[in-house]
Design an enzyme around this catalytic site. Structure first.
Site, PDB file in Angstrom:
ATOM      1  N   ASP A  68      52.374  27.698  66.937  1.00  0.00           N
ATOM      2  CA  ASP A  68      52.922  28.575  67.963  1.00  0.00           C
ATOM      3  C   ASP A  68      51.884  28.960  69.011  1.00  0.00           C
ATOM      4  O   ASP A  68      52.213  29.146  70.185  1.00  0.00           O
ATOM      5  CB  ASP A  68      53.496  29.835  67.324  1.00  0.00           C
ATOM      6  CG  ASP A  68      54.907  29.618  66.790  1.00  0.00           C
ATOM      7  OD1 ASP A  68      55.389  28.479  66.857  1.00  0.00           O
ATOM      8  OD2 ASP A  68      55.519  30.584  66.299  1.00  0.00           O
ATOM      9  N   GLY A  69      50.612  29.091  68.612  1.00  0.00           N
ATOM     10  CA  GLY A  69      49.574  29.417  69.587  1.00  0.00           C
ATOM     11  C   GLY A  69      49.426  28.328  70.636  1.00  0.00           C
ATOM     12  O   GLY A  69      49.280  28.609  71.828  1.00  0.00           O
ATOM     13  N   ASN A 175      55.884  35.915  74.418  1.00  0.00           N
ATOM     14  CA  ASN A 175      55.966  36.728  73.206  1.00  0.00           C
ATOM     15  C   ASN A 175      55.896  38.219  73.498  1.00  0.00           C
ATOM     16  O   ASN A 175      56.841  38.942  73.245  1.00  0.00           O
ATOM     17  CB  ASN A 175      54.852  36.349  72.228  1.00  0.00           C
ATOM     18  CG  ASN A 175      55.290  35.326  71.205  1.00  0.00           C
ATOM     19  OD1 ASN A 175      56.444  34.901  71.189  1.00  0.00           O
ATOM     20  ND2 ASN A 175      54.375  34.914  70.348  1.00  0.00           N
ATOM     21  N   ASP A 176      54.752  38.677  74.027  1.00  0.00           N
ATOM     22  CA  ASP A 176      54.602  40.126  74.151  1.00  0.00           C
ATOM     23  C   ASP A 176      53.460  40.506  75.079  1.00  0.00           C
ATOM     24  O   ASP A 176      52.580  39.705  75.393  1.00  0.00           O
ATOM     25  CB  ASP A 176      54.379  40.770  72.782  1.00  0.00           C
ATOM     26  CG  ASP A 176      53.311  40.062  71.938  1.00  0.00           C
ATOM     27  OD1 ASP A 176      52.264  39.709  72.499  1.00  0.00           O
ATOM     28  OD2 ASP A 176      53.533  39.863  70.736  1.00  0.00           O
ATOM     29  N   ASP A 205      47.469  52.780  67.233  1.00  0.00           N
ATOM     30  CA  ASP A 205      46.524  51.665  67.328  1.00  0.00           C
ATOM     31  C   ASP A 205      46.872  50.779  68.516  1.00  0.00           C
ATOM     32  O   ASP A 205      45.985  50.242  69.182  1.00  0.00           O
ATOM     33  CB  ASP A 205      46.553  50.833  66.052  1.00  0.00           C
ATOM     34  CG  ASP A 205      45.789  51.488  64.905  1.00  0.00           C
ATOM     35  OD1 ASP A 205      45.197  52.556  65.119  1.00  0.00           O
ATOM     36  OD2 ASP A 205      45.793  50.926  63.798  1.00  0.00           O
ATOM     37  N   ALA A 240      51.207  51.518  64.128  1.00  0.00           N
ATOM     38  CA  ALA A 240      50.514  52.600  63.415  1.00  0.00           C
ATOM     39  C   ALA A 240      50.430  53.866  64.258  1.00  0.00           C
ATOM     40  O   ALA A 240      49.334  54.401  64.484  1.00  0.00           O
ATOM     41  CB  ALA A 240      49.118  52.141  62.989  1.00  0.00           C
TER      42      ALA A 240
END
Length: 357
Positions: A68-69, A175-176, A205, A240
């Site tokens: 995927d990378g 993705n993001d 985080d 988190a």
């Protein structure tokens, strides 16, 4: 479509990817198709997607050989040139790649003969209160043991840059987009806005905005929902957070998500598809919204996304449910749709991706 030029993005650290690249080059030679390697990990400075497209001669098909990378690196080039992208699966846990390495020749034949489906995937893009830059000392630290970093995103020259709307960055994410802390002993404090309204101020985080495609990546690891890649929306997930409300929020495609670093926070890193692209100081903000362009992913047939989810995530059945034995399918996918379901888009029967139709 007629393939005139192929751009290759190869995971050079895997022997099977290098072997598959030889197959792609041989196919291109046999069909008089130009083929250029897009070496995103070459020594020296990294290049923008536009520079990589230009150096590859404007390919109309990008083939990625890796996990995927590798697919993400090819996707940013394909999106820049409105090209198709075909992912050859050599990864371990990925959801993006399409065909096994043993079927790469058959897949190229299917593209050339137009026996494919083109799946449109949502992309994200950014506006920011300032240009994104990475401090030189941080770049040197992150380059230790790795390839060169991507350059900071350029400003979109055709877009208006104003005080209220910030500057439009020429960058896309499949993705993001992530805002995360820089210091291990200190969380980042960020005000999060959805559709222009304050949702909450977080101490966490990291905070991320994912596409439906990216919902099974970092967002999933942080407890976010699994979203069908065919869906439309922006998935906001805190990582988190030091607060009671730790849920993801799924916004509509026309509801941008803004992240503003608060005055008493430390500086924050901005990553796009896992690549550090800049650093924000207190008071800076970014706005994440649906990009006007789409990724065009090659599919050789229907993708069994939920079957892959079960397989890749090693989903197991509850012991109590196993007592019921083998459950019958909700509907038979091989027979005609009944009249009361005719208005639904039911998934077709999954098939072996190594056998193009």
């Amino acid at each position: 479509m007629t393939v005139n030029r192929v751009g290759l993005v190869v995971h050079g650290g895997r022997a099977e990817a290098v072997a598959a690249a030889r197959v792609v080059r041989a196919w291109c030679d046999e069909h008089a198709v130009g083929c250029t390697d897009i070496d995103v990990w070459q020594e020296g400075a990294r290049h923008s997607a536009r520079e990589e497209v230009d150096s590859a001669g404007d390919p109309d098909l990008i083939v990625t050989l890796g996990g995927d990378g590798t697919f993400l690196r090819g996707a940013r080039v394909a999106a820049e040139n409105d090209a198709l992208v075909l992912g050859v699966d050599l990864g371990r846990v990925g959801f993006l790649t399409e065909v096994p390495a043993t079927a790469v020749r058959e897949a190229l034949d299917a593209v050339q003969e137009e026996r494919i489906e083109v799946e449109s995937r949502m992309l994200l893009t950014l506006r920011a209160s300032c240009r994104l830059e990475v401090p030189a000392q941080m770049e040197a630290l992150l380059r230790y043991g790795r390839g060169p970093m991507l350059p900071p995103p350029r400003v979109r020259s055709e877009c208006v840059a104003g005080n209220d709307w910030g500057v439009a960055l020429n960058v896309t994410a499949l993705n993001d987009v992530v805002v995360e802390k820089l210091a291990r002993d200190r969380q980042v404090s960020v005000a999060v806005y959805l559709a222009g309204r304050l949702l909450a101020c977080y101490s966490a985080d990291a905070l991320l905005v994912a596409t439906p495609t990216g919902s099974t990546a970092y967002s999933f690891a942080a407890g976010g929902p699994v979203v069908s890649p065919r869906a439309e929306g922006l998935v906001f997930t805190p990582v988190a957070p030091h607060m009671v409300f730790n849920r993801s929020v799924v916004a509509a495609p026309d509801e941008p998500v803004a992240l503003r670093v608060l005055q008493r926070s430390g500086r924050a890193a901005v990553s796009v598809d896992g690549q550090l692209r800049g650093v924000l100081s207190p008071g800076d903000w970014i706005g994440v919204y649906a990009a006007p362009r789409r990724l065009k992913a090659v599919r050789l047939g229907p993708t069994d996304f939920y079957g892959r989810l079960r397989e890749r995530m090693n989903l197991t059945d509850a012991p109590a449910a196993l007592a019921d034995g083998e459950a019958a399918p909700l509907w038979p996918v091989t027979t005609p749709r009944p009249a009361d379901l005719a208005h639904l888009a039911l998934p077709p029967m999954p098939r072996d991706a190594s056998r193009p139709s």
